[in-house]
Motif scaffolding. Sequence first.
Motif, PDB file in Angstrom:
ATOM      1  N   ASP A   1       0.847  -1.187   0.000  1.00 61.60           N
ATOM      2  CA  ASP A   1       0.000   0.000   0.000  1.00 61.60           C
ATOM      3  C   ASP A   1       0.884   1.239   0.000  1.00 61.60           C
ATOM      4  O   ASP A   1       1.660   1.455   0.912  1.00 61.60           O
ATOM      5  N   VAL A   2       0.744   2.033  -1.055  1.00 67.51           N
ATOM      6  CA  VAL A   2       1.516   3.254  -1.173  1.00 67.51           C
ATOM      7  C   VAL A   2       0.806   4.342  -0.382  1.00 67.51           C
ATOM      8  O   VAL A   2      -0.330   4.679  -0.666  1.00 67.51           O
ATOM      9  N   GLY A   3       1.448   4.899   0.624  1.00 66.42           N
ATOM     10  CA  GLY A   3       0.849   5.949   1.437  1.00 66.42           C
ATOM     11  C   GLY A   3      -0.344   5.466   2.233  1.00 66.42           C
ATOM     12  O   GLY A   3      -1.294   6.196   2.444  1.00 66.42           O
ATOM     13  N   SER A   4      -0.321   4.238   2.684  1.00 69.42           N
ATOM     14  CA  SER A   4      -1.468   3.657   3.372  1.00 69.42           C
ATOM     15  C   SER A   4      -1.630   4.223   4.768  1.00 69.42           C
ATOM     16  O   SER A   4      -0.668   4.458   5.472  1.00 69.42           O
ATOM     17  N   GLN A   5      -2.873   4.431   5.157  1.00 69.72           N
ATOM     18  CA  GLN A   5      -3.214   4.875   6.507  1.00 69.72           C
ATOM     19  C   GLN A   5      -4.014   3.790   7.211  1.00 69.72           C
ATOM     20  O   GLN A   5      -4.689   4.049   8.183  1.00 69.72           O
ATOM     21  N   GLN A   6      -3.966   2.562   6.721  1.00 69.54           N
ATOM     22  CA  GLN A   6      -4.826   1.508   7.232  1.00 69.54           C
ATOM     23  C   GLN A   6      -4.393   0.993   8.603  1.00 69.54           C
ATOM     24  O   GLN A   6      -5.186   0.408   9.305  1.00 69.54           O
ATOM     25  N   ASN A   7      -3.170   1.207   8.992  1.00 70.94           N
ATOM     26  CA  ASN A   7      -2.734   0.679  10.270  1.00 70.94           C
ATOM     27  C   ASN A   7      -2.918   1.700  11.394  1.00 70.94           C
ATOM     28  O   ASN A   7      -2.447   1.491  12.492  1.00 70.94           O
ATOM     29  N   TYR A   8      -3.589   2.802  11.136  1.00 70.54           N
ATOM     30  CA  TYR A   8      -3.866   3.810  12.145  1.00 70.54           C
ATOM     31  C   TYR A   8      -5.355   3.845  12.473  1.00 70.54           C
ATOM     32  O   TYR A   8      -6.193   3.515  11.648  1.00 70.54           O
ATOM     33  N   ILE A   9      -5.648   4.282  13.690  1.00 69.19           N
ATOM     34  CA  ILE A   9      -7.023   4.539  14.104  1.00 69.19           C
ATOM     35  C   ILE A   9      -7.203   6.048  14.055  1.00 69.19           C
ATOM     36  O   ILE A   9      -6.460   6.787  14.705  1.00 69.19           O
ATOM     37  N   HIS A  10      -8.151   6.516  13.258  1.00 73.44           N
ATOM     38  CA  HIS A  10      -8.352   7.939  13.045  1.00 73.44           C
ATOM     39  C   HIS A  10      -9.562   8.424  13.836  1.00 73.44           C
ATOM     40  O   HIS A  10     -10.650   7.867  13.718  1.00 73.44           O
ATOM     41  N   ILE A  11      -9.343   9.476  14.623  1.00 76.49           N
ATOM     42  CA  ILE A  11     -10.420  10.137  15.352  1.00 76.49           C
ATOM     43  C   ILE A  11     -10.505  11.547  14.801  1.00 76.49           C
ATOM     44  O   ILE A  11      -9.562  12.326  14.927  1.00 76.49           O
ATOM     45  N   ARG A  12     -11.647  11.873  14.175  1.00 80.11           N
ATOM     46  CA  ARG A  12     -11.813  13.173  13.531  1.00 80.11           C
ATOM     47  C   ARG A  12     -13.013  13.907  14.100  1.00 80.11           C
ATOM     48  O   ARG A  12     -13.921  13.295  14.638  1.00 80.11           O
ATOM     49  N   ILE A  13     -13.009  15.211  13.927  1.00 78.55           N
ATOM     50  CA  ILE A  13     -14.144  16.032  14.317  1.00 78.55           C
ATOM     51  C   ILE A  13     -14.620  16.784  13.081  1.00 78.55           C
ATOM     52  O   ILE A  13     -13.810  17.209  12.255  1.00 78.55           O
ATOM     53  N   GLN A  14     -15.942  16.876  12.944  1.00 77.05           N
ATOM     54  CA  GLN A  14     -16.545  17.593  11.822  1.00 77.05           C
ATOM     55  C   GLN A  14     -17.505  18.626  12.377  1.00 77.05           C
ATOM     56  O   GLN A  14     -18.257  18.333  13.308  1.00 77.05           O
ATOM     57  N   GLN A  15     -17.484  19.801  11.794  1.00 79.89           N
ATOM     58  CA  GLN A  15     -18.404  20.857  12.201  1.00 79.89           C
ATOM     59  C   GLN A  15     -19.733  20.643  11.496  1.00 79.89           C
ATOM     60  O   GLN A  15     -19.775  20.466  10.288  1.00 79.89           O
ATOM     61  N   ARG A  16     -20.805  20.637  12.259  1.00 79.49           N
ATOM     62  CA  ARG A  16     -22.141  20.525  11.670  1.00 79.49           C
ATOM     63  C   ARG A  16     -22.690  21.921  11.439  1.00 79.49           C
ATOM     64  O   ARG A  16     -22.195  22.637  10.601  1.00 79.49           O
ATOM     65  N   ASN A  17     -23.664  22.338  12.193  1.00 79.64           N
ATOM     66  CA  ASN A  17     -24.194  23.684  12.037  1.00 79.64           C
ATOM     67  C   ASN A  17     -24.120  24.403  13.380  1.00 79.64           C
ATOM     68  O   ASN A  17     -24.435  23.835  14.419  1.00 79.64           O
ATOM     69  N   GLY A  18     -23.679  25.638  13.321  1.00 80.24           N
ATOM     70  CA  GLY A  18     -23.522  26.406  14.543  1.00 80.24           C
ATOM     71  C   GLY A  18     -22.394  25.850  15.395  1.00 80.24           C
ATOM     72  O   GLY A  18     -21.277  25.672  14.946  1.00 80.24           O
ATOM     73  N   ARG A  19     -22.705  25.541  16.649  1.00 78.77           N
ATOM     74  CA  ARG A  19     -21.703  24.986  17.566  1.00 78.77           C
ATOM     75  C   ARG A  19     -21.735  23.464  17.606  1.00 78.77           C
ATOM     76  O   ARG A  19     -21.006  22.851  18.375  1.00 78.77           O
ATOM     77  N   LYS A  20     -22.581  22.855  16.836  1.00 72.62           N
ATOM     78  CA  LYS A  20     -22.731  21.394  16.858  1.00 72.62           C
ATOM     79  C   LYS A  20     -21.566  20.725  16.128  1.00 72.62           C
ATOM     80  O   LYS A  20     -21.166  21.137  15.047  1.00 72.62           O
ATOM     81  N   THR A  21     -21.033  19.669  16.734  1.00 73.33           N
ATOM     82  CA  THR A  21     -19.932  18.931  16.116  1.00 73.33           C
ATOM     83  C   THR A  21     -20.242  17.442  16.111  1.00 73.33           C
ATOM     84  O   THR A  21     -21.122  16.969  16.814  1.00 73.33           O
ATOM     85  N   LEU A  22     -19.468  16.726  15.320  1.00 66.93           N
ATOM     86  CA  LEU A  22     -19.620  15.290  15.157  1.00 66.93           C
ATOM     87  C   LEU A  22     -18.230  14.678  15.216  1.00 66.93           C
ATOM     88  O   LEU A  22     -17.310  15.135  14.547  1.00 66.93           O
ATOM     89  N   THR A  23     -18.047  13.648  16.027  1.00 62.62           N
ATOM     90  CA  THR A  23     -16.765  12.950  16.145  1.00 62.62           C
ATOM     91  C   THR A  23     -16.865  11.608  15.427  1.00 62.62           C
ATOM     92  O   THR A  23     -17.817  10.861  15.654  1.00 62.62           O
ATOM     93  N   THR A  24     -15.907  11.320  14.551  1.00 62.03           N
ATOM     94  CA  THR A  24     -15.913  10.049  13.834  1.00 62.03           C
ATOM     95  C   THR A  24     -14.684   9.240  14.231  1.00 62.03           C
ATOM     96  O   THR A  24     -13.612   9.788  14.475  1.00 62.03           O
TER      97      THR A  24
END
Length: 130
Positions: free
Chosen positions: A24-47
């Motif tokens: 895998d060239v540039g693979s990120q498969q061996n990491y666990i990713h925790i991300r945050i996304q802005q919804r509307n206003g102050r609301k957020t979503l964590t993935t």
Amino acid sequence: MSVQNLNTFDPFADEGDPLGSTQDVGSQQNYIHIRIQQRNGRKTLTTLQGLPKEYDLKKLLKAFKKAIFLLLEPLGLTSANFQEFACNGTLVDDEEAGQVIQLQGDQRLKISQFLVQEGIPKGTIKVHGF
């Protein structure tokens, strides 16, 4: 008379597909990713994505929705030592990322602490966001 510059030529035709190999060239498969996304206003979503297959994502989501101390109470630890997630969440099937856990609010720090306590090395967890 034939014009040479109108012929199609693919300079990478003999190389083949670089991502088709087992490497895998540039693979990120061996990491666990925790991300945050802005919804509307102050609301957020964590993935949360990239968890190993040995973890049952439905049980993990259920544990995230409840308090952390409920899982660690049999070890003799008190609820004063741990914070609650106190959020709702869902399990989403993504075409590229597979199954992704989505939680309401900014839960990045709590998720990463929970995963480290469960025995996942801190070096394999990547926390993204602002």
